[in-house]
Design a protein around this motif. Structure first.
Motif, PDB file in Angstrom:
ATOM      1  N   LEU A  45      -4.644   1.406 -17.015  1.00 46.49           N
ATOM      2  CA  LEU A  45      -3.474   0.575 -16.727  1.00 46.49           C
ATOM      3  C   LEU A  45      -2.576   1.342 -15.764  1.00 46.49           C
ATOM      4  N   THR A  46      -1.941   0.639 -14.838  1.00 47.13           N
ATOM      5  CA  THR A  46      -0.932   1.299 -14.019  1.00 47.13           C
ATOM      6  C   THR A  46       0.295   1.533 -14.893  1.00 47.13           C
ATOM      7  N   LYS A  51       4.223  -0.245 -18.975  1.00 49.48           N
ATOM      8  CA  LYS A  51       5.611  -0.425 -19.419  1.00 49.48           C
ATOM      9  C   LYS A  51       5.881  -1.879 -19.790  1.00 49.48           C
ATOM     10  N   ARG A  52       5.433  -2.799 -18.940  1.00 45.85           N
ATOM     11  CA  ARG A  52       5.656  -4.221 -19.226  1.00 45.85           C
ATOM     12  C   ARG A  52       4.888  -4.648 -20.478  1.00 45.85           C
ATOM     13  N   LEU A  53       3.665  -4.150 -20.620  1.00 43.83           N
ATOM     14  CA  LEU A  53       2.846  -4.481 -21.786  1.00 43.83           C
ATOM     15  C   LEU A  53       3.498  -3.965 -23.065  1.00 43.83           C
ATOM     16  N   ALA A  70       0.444 -14.036 -26.191  1.00 41.05           N
ATOM     17  CA  ALA A  70       1.057 -14.435 -24.923  1.00 41.05           C
ATOM     18  C   ALA A  70       0.047 -14.175 -23.817  1.00 41.05           C
ATOM     19  N   HIS A  71       0.213 -14.888 -22.704  1.00 37.07           N
ATOM     20  CA  HIS A  71      -0.612 -14.643 -21.531  1.00 37.07           C
ATOM     21  C   HIS A  71       0.216 -13.868 -20.530  1.00 37.07           C
ATOM     22  N   TRP A  72      -0.383 -12.879 -19.901  1.00 36.04           N
ATOM     23  CA  TRP A  72       0.305 -12.010 -18.953  1.00 36.04           C
ATOM     24  C   TRP A  72       1.050 -12.791 -17.887  1.00 36.04           C
ATOM     25  N   SER A  74       2.222 -15.851 -18.016  1.00 33.75           N
ATOM     26  CA  SER A  74       3.162 -16.832 -18.515  1.00 33.75           C
ATOM     27  C   SER A  74       4.592 -16.451 -18.146  1.00 33.75           C
ATOM     28  N   PRO A  75       5.407 -17.417 -17.722  1.00 39.33           N
ATOM     29  CA  PRO A  75       6.809 -17.095 -17.408  1.00 39.33           C
ATOM     30  C   PRO A  75       7.547 -16.505 -18.613  1.00 39.33           C
ATOM     31  N   ARG A  76       7.154 -16.871 -19.814  1.00 44.11           N
ATOM     32  CA  ARG A  76       7.793 -16.333 -21.019  1.00 44.11           C
ATOM     33  C   ARG A  76       7.409 -14.880 -21.259  1.00 44.11           C
ATOM     34  N   ALA A  77       6.318 -14.406 -20.634  1.00 41.09           N
ATOM     35  CA  ALA A  77       5.871 -13.035 -20.825  1.00 41.09           C
ATOM     36  C   ALA A  77       6.610 -12.049 -19.929  1.00 41.09           C
ATOM     37  N   ALA A  78       7.347 -12.558 -18.966  1.00 45.08           N
ATOM     38  CA  ALA A  78       8.014 -11.654 -18.009  1.00 45.08           C
ATOM     39  C   ALA A  78       9.181 -10.929 -18.630  1.00 45.08           C
TER      40      ALA A  78
END
Length: 78
Positions: A45-46, A51-53, A70-72, A74-78
């Protein structure tokens, strides 16, 4: 880039599911961008993705659901 583990393959972009478990709860994130060695299957992973994960796992596991997903992309995942 050459695989650091087996030195037999070139790392290629891919998407994979990642899972985290904590206190009897499970979080699944689908479609996480990774680099993968086609020879041995090692995954990288970068730093930005990691960090986001991590933040996404924290949010999903704090939701109180026994299993959260959640899907990566998905707007809700941001």
């Amino acid at each position: 880039m050459r695989c650091d583990v087996c030195d037999n393959g070139e790392r290629v972009p891919a998407t994979r599911s990642r899972v985290a478990e904590r206190d009897g709860r499970t979080a699944v994130v689908l479609g996480v961008p990774v680099e993968e060695c086609p020879s041995c299957g090692q995954i990288w992973l970068t730093l930005d993705v990691a960090k986001r994960l991590d933040a996404l796992f924290d949010r999903l596991l704090a939701s109180g659901a026994e299993v959260a997903q959640a899907h990566w992309d998905s707007p809700r995942a941001a």
